[in-house]
Design a protein around this motif. Structure first.
Motif, PDB file in Angstrom:
ATOM      1  N   LYS A 260      58.021  50.362 -48.307  1.00 56.01           N
ATOM      2  CA  LYS A 260      57.675  51.272 -47.205  1.00 56.01           C
ATOM      3  C   LYS A 260      56.154  51.369 -47.052  1.00 56.01           C
ATOM      4  O   LYS A 260      55.622  51.310 -45.932  1.00 56.01           O
ATOM      5  N   ARG A 261      55.462  51.526 -48.172  1.00 55.81           N
ATOM      6  CA  ARG A 261      53.996  51.631 -48.143  1.00 55.81           C
ATOM      7  C   ARG A 261      53.381  50.368 -47.534  1.00 55.81           C
ATOM      8  O   ARG A 261      52.447  50.443 -46.726  1.00 55.81           O
ATOM      9  N   THR A 262      53.918  49.206 -47.897  1.00 52.70           N
ATOM     10  CA  THR A 262      53.397  47.942 -47.374  1.00 52.70           C
ATOM     11  C   THR A 262      53.700  47.812 -45.890  1.00 52.70           C
ATOM     12  O   THR A 262      52.859  47.364 -45.101  1.00 52.70           O
ATOM     13  N   TRP A 263      54.906  48.202 -45.493  1.00 58.09           N
ATOM     14  CA  TRP A 263      55.290  48.189 -44.068  1.00 58.09           C
ATOM     15  C   TRP A 263      54.305  49.017 -43.254  1.00 58.09           C
ATOM     16  O   TRP A 263      53.795  48.564 -42.215  1.00 58.09           O
ATOM     17  N   GLU A 264      54.038  50.220 -43.727  1.00 61.90           N
ATOM     18  CA  GLU A 264      53.118  51.109 -43.003  1.00 61.90           C
ATOM     19  C   GLU A 264      51.696  50.560 -43.008  1.00 61.90           C
ATOM     20  O   GLU A 264      50.961  50.698 -42.020  1.00 61.90           O
ATOM     21  N   GLN A 265      51.306  49.926 -44.095  1.00 61.42           N
ATOM     22  CA  GLN A 265      49.953  49.367 -44.205  1.00 61.42           C
ATOM     23  C   GLN A 265      49.727  48.274 -43.163  1.00 61.42           C
ATOM     24  O   GLN A 265      48.705  48.266 -42.471  1.00 61.42           O
ATOM     25  N   VAL A 308      71.958  49.223 -50.632  1.00 64.40           N
ATOM     26  CA  VAL A 308      71.454  50.593 -50.814  1.00 64.40           C
ATOM     27  C   VAL A 308      69.976  50.668 -50.437  1.00 64.40           C
ATOM     28  O   VAL A 308      69.535  51.561 -49.699  1.00 64.40           O
ATOM     29  N   ILE A 309      69.195  49.707 -50.933  1.00 65.96           N
ATOM     30  CA  ILE A 309      67.758  49.689 -50.645  1.00 65.96           C
ATOM     31  C   ILE A 309      67.507  49.401 -49.166  1.00 65.96           C
ATOM     32  O   ILE A 309      66.654  50.037 -48.524  1.00 65.96           O
ATOM     33  N   ALA A 310      68.262  48.477 -48.600  1.00 61.62           N
ATOM     34  CA  ALA A 310      68.087  48.130 -47.179  1.00 61.62           C
ATOM     35  C   ALA A 310      68.389  49.324 -46.286  1.00 61.62           C
ATOM     36  O   ALA A 310      67.663  49.591 -45.312  1.00 61.62           O
ATOM     37  N   SER A 314      65.775  51.214 -43.860  1.00 56.68           N
ATOM     38  CA  SER A 314      66.084  51.294 -42.423  1.00 56.68           C
ATOM     39  C   SER A 314      65.892  52.718 -41.920  1.00 56.68           C
ATOM     40  O   SER A 314      65.314  52.946 -40.850  1.00 56.68           O
ATOM     41  N   ASP A 315      66.356  53.687 -42.707  1.00 53.07           N
ATOM     42  CA  ASP A 315      66.210  55.091 -42.326  1.00 53.07           C
ATOM     43  C   ASP A 315      64.741  55.511 -42.303  1.00 53.07           C
ATOM     44  O   ASP A 315      64.309  56.266 -41.421  1.00 53.07           O
ATOM     45  N   VAL A 317      61.907  53.584 -41.929  1.00 56.03           N
ATOM     46  CA  VAL A 317      61.002  52.932 -40.969  1.00 56.03           C
ATOM     47  C   VAL A 317      61.560  52.908 -39.555  1.00 56.03           C
ATOM     48  O   VAL A 317      60.870  52.500 -38.619  1.00 56.03           O
ATOM     49  N   GLY A 318      62.818  53.334 -39.410  1.00 56.87           N
ATOM     50  CA  GLY A 318      63.404  53.382 -38.084  1.00 56.87           C
ATOM     51  C   GLY A 318      63.744  52.034 -37.501  1.00 56.87           C
ATOM     52  O   GLY A 318      63.803  51.874 -36.278  1.00 56.87           O
ATOM     53  N   GLU A 319      63.973  51.048 -38.361  1.00 58.08           N
ATOM     54  CA  GLU A 319      64.368  49.707 -37.938  1.00 58.08           C
ATOM     55  C   GLU A 319      65.536  49.256 -38.812  1.00 58.08           C
ATOM     56  O   GLU A 319      65.686  49.696 -39.948  1.00 58.08           O
ATOM     57  N   GLU A 320      66.343  48.335 -38.287  1.00 59.99           N
ATOM     58  CA  GLU A 320      67.421  47.767 -39.085  1.00 59.99           C
ATOM     59  C   GLU A 320      66.824  46.744 -40.048  1.00 59.99           C
ATOM     60  O   GLU A 320      66.236  45.746 -39.616  1.00 59.99           O
ATOM     61  N   ILE A 321      66.951  46.997 -41.357  1.00 58.76           N
ATOM     62  CA  ILE A 321      66.308  46.165 -42.363  1.00 58.76           C
ATOM     63  C   ILE A 321      67.353  45.408 -43.182  1.00 58.76           C
ATOM     64  O   ILE A 321      68.363  45.971 -43.597  1.00 58.76           O
ATOM     65  N   GLU A 322      67.083  44.126 -43.422  1.00 64.15           N
ATOM     66  CA  GLU A 322      67.854  43.319 -44.362  1.00 64.15           C
ATOM     67  C   GLU A 322      66.943  42.959 -45.530  1.00 64.15           C
ATOM     68  O   GLU A 322      65.795  42.549 -45.335  1.00 64.15           O
ATOM     69  N   VAL A 323      67.429  43.150 -46.768  1.00 59.89           N
ATOM     70  CA  VAL A 323      66.652  42.830 -47.959  1.00 59.89           C
ATOM     71  C   VAL A 323      67.289  41.638 -48.664  1.00 59.89           C
ATOM     72  O   VAL A 323      68.494  41.631 -48.917  1.00 59.89           O
ATOM     73  N   LEU A 324      66.476  40.623 -48.954  1.00 59.76           N
ATOM     74  CA  LEU A 324      66.939  39.449 -49.689  1.00 59.76           C
ATOM     75  C   LEU A 324      66.290  39.434 -51.060  1.00 59.76           C
ATOM     76  O   LEU A 324      65.072  39.272 -51.175  1.00 59.76           O
ATOM     77  N   PHE A 325      67.060  39.645 -52.122  1.00 63.98           N
ATOM     78  CA  PHE A 325      66.555  39.518 -53.482  1.00 63.98           C
ATOM     79  C   PHE A 325      66.785  38.085 -53.962  1.00 63.98           C
ATOM     80  O   PHE A 325      67.884  37.546 -53.846  1.00 63.98           O
ATOM     81  N   ILE A 326      65.734  37.476 -54.522  1.00 63.49           N
ATOM     82  CA  ILE A 326      65.813  36.100 -55.014  1.00 63.49           C
ATOM     83  C   ILE A 326      65.219  36.065 -56.413  1.00 63.49           C
ATOM     84  O   ILE A 326      64.099  36.540 -56.631  1.00 63.49           O
ATOM     85  N   HIS A 327      65.950  35.540 -57.370  1.00 63.16           N
ATOM     86  CA  HIS A 327      65.421  35.388 -58.729  1.00 63.16           C
ATOM     87  C   HIS A 327      64.078  34.668 -58.669  1.00 63.16           C
ATOM     88  O   HIS A 327      63.924  33.670 -57.957  1.00 63.16           O
TER      89      HIS A 327
END
Length: 371
Positions: A260-265, A308-310, A314-315, A317-327
């Motif tokens: 979230k902090r990075t998104w806002e930055q 859960v994180i996505a 989304s709530d 930043v007010g956008e629909e967010i998809e999170v991709l975790f990759i080892h």
């Protein structure tokens, strides 16, 4: 090696027993192993904590005030010391590089030789696992310990160990941008429809952040943002699962706050992030699920932690967010997906492993994005 089945992959994903942090250097017949390495595990002889301890122990001869230097920056100072005009400083730094390089050399020698005494100490590997490592030819090094002169010195001293053992060497390539490799690999997973995206590398020590920029289908560049400290991933033993789950909740909340902090930055600078966020993370994932310690405690979060994180993001930043975790090892390997018959080793707080594989949906790299 191209025709050999990789026993460390299942449906192109890493198996649980891939790690070489637990590899034990019991003995190598006819080789005089350095005393500080014999009987140790991979993570005990090759990691940033090991290197930091070496630097602290020789701080006076290196002429470093380690009380005034953040630990994560000590490897950077060691690189400077390797080029120092002061002979004592330069020779002390060289000796540290020699010790670390030989440590890694013994790890690789155990893998390449596959001696019975070491096989017996690795109960989760059977013969096909050892056969694979003995037939590997190319290894790519990346991670924080491969930066600058240190990476080249490691390569030199590994070769010396193999010469002493009269054993054929692995062909070793050192990534030109070792600190960005996992971010670059993660950025290749962003869907083709986007021209830019937020990408992260959540490590055990630092969280690297960046904005990936694309030109057509190709990944053109990574605009790197300042790194942040990792939190709630320290190695510890919990009294019970309830206590560990509380720590997992703190870790989850911290990941959300960083994104979230990075998104806002970046928004404040006029950049509009896309709805898919790619995160390289220092934990093996099996079928998208975490396990083990560190970031592995996220497995205790109810339901699918990615969802859960996505949803929370989304709530916020007010956008629909998809999170991709990759080892992180897989992300690093994906940066080099076009290099055949190779194994990726990442060196930082621990040793990560990845296997470069061609994948249909990876974004191609621009020709001038040198790795």
């Amino acid at each position: 090696m191209g025709n050999i089945d990789n026993p460390f992959l299942k449906n192109s994903k890493l198996a649980k027993n891939t790690s070489i942090n637990r590899l034990e250097i019991i003995d190598i017949p006819d080789v005089d192993i350095d005393a500080e390495v014999k009987g140790k595990k991979g993570r005990e002889v090759m990691s940033s904590p090991v290197l930091i301890e070496y630097i602290k122990n020789d701080a006076q001869r290196l002429k470093l005030d380690v009380d005034e230097i953040p630990e994560v920056e000590l490897p950077i100072y060691l690189n400077q010391c390797l080029e120092a005009e002061d002979l004592e400083v330069r020779l002390t730094a060289e000796n540290i590089a020699r010790r670390l390089g030989r440590n890694l050399g013994y790890i690789l020698l155990v893998l390449k030789r596959g001696d019975e005494i070491n096989q017996q100490a690795r109960e989760d590997w059977i013969q096909k696992h050892w056969d694979y490592w003995q037939q590997v030819e190319n290894i790519i090094f990346t991670g924080g310990l491969c930066n600058g002169n240190l990476g080249q010195r490691l390569k030199y001293y590994i070769a010396k160990v193999f010469d002493e053992a009269n054993t054929p060497k692995y062909e070793i390539k050192i990534a030109q941008k070792p600190s960005l490799v996992s971010i670059i690999g993660a950025a290749r997973h962003i869907p083709q429809k986007y021209n830019s995206a937020l990408v992260f590398d959540f490590g055990q020590t630092l969280i690297k952040r960046g904005v990936a920029n694309y030109q057509g289908e190709k990944l053109k560049a990574i605009d790197q943002l300042s790194s942040l400290k990792s939190k709630y991933v320290e190695a510890r033993t919990f009294e019970n699962e309830k206590e560990e789950k509380r720590a997992a909740e703190k870790l989850k909340d911290y990941i959300i706050s960083v994104v979230k902090r990075t998104w806002e930055q970046v928004e404040s600078k006029g950049f509009k992030p896309c709805g898919t966020i790619a995160i390289s993370i220092a934990n093996n994932l099996v079928d998208g699920k975490f396990f083990g310690g560190g970031y592995g405690k996220l497995r205790l979060i109810e339901n699918d932690v990615q969802q859960v994180i996505a949803k929370k993001l989304s709530d916020l930043v007010g956008e629909e967010i998809e999170v991709l975790f990759i080892h992180d090892g897989t992300a690093a390997a994906d940066a080099f997906a076009e290099i055949n018959d190779s194994v990726m080793l990442t060196f930082g707080t621990a040793i990560g492993v990845g296997f470069p594989l061609k994948k249909d949906k990876l974004r191609p790299l621009a020709s001038d994005l040198n790795l």
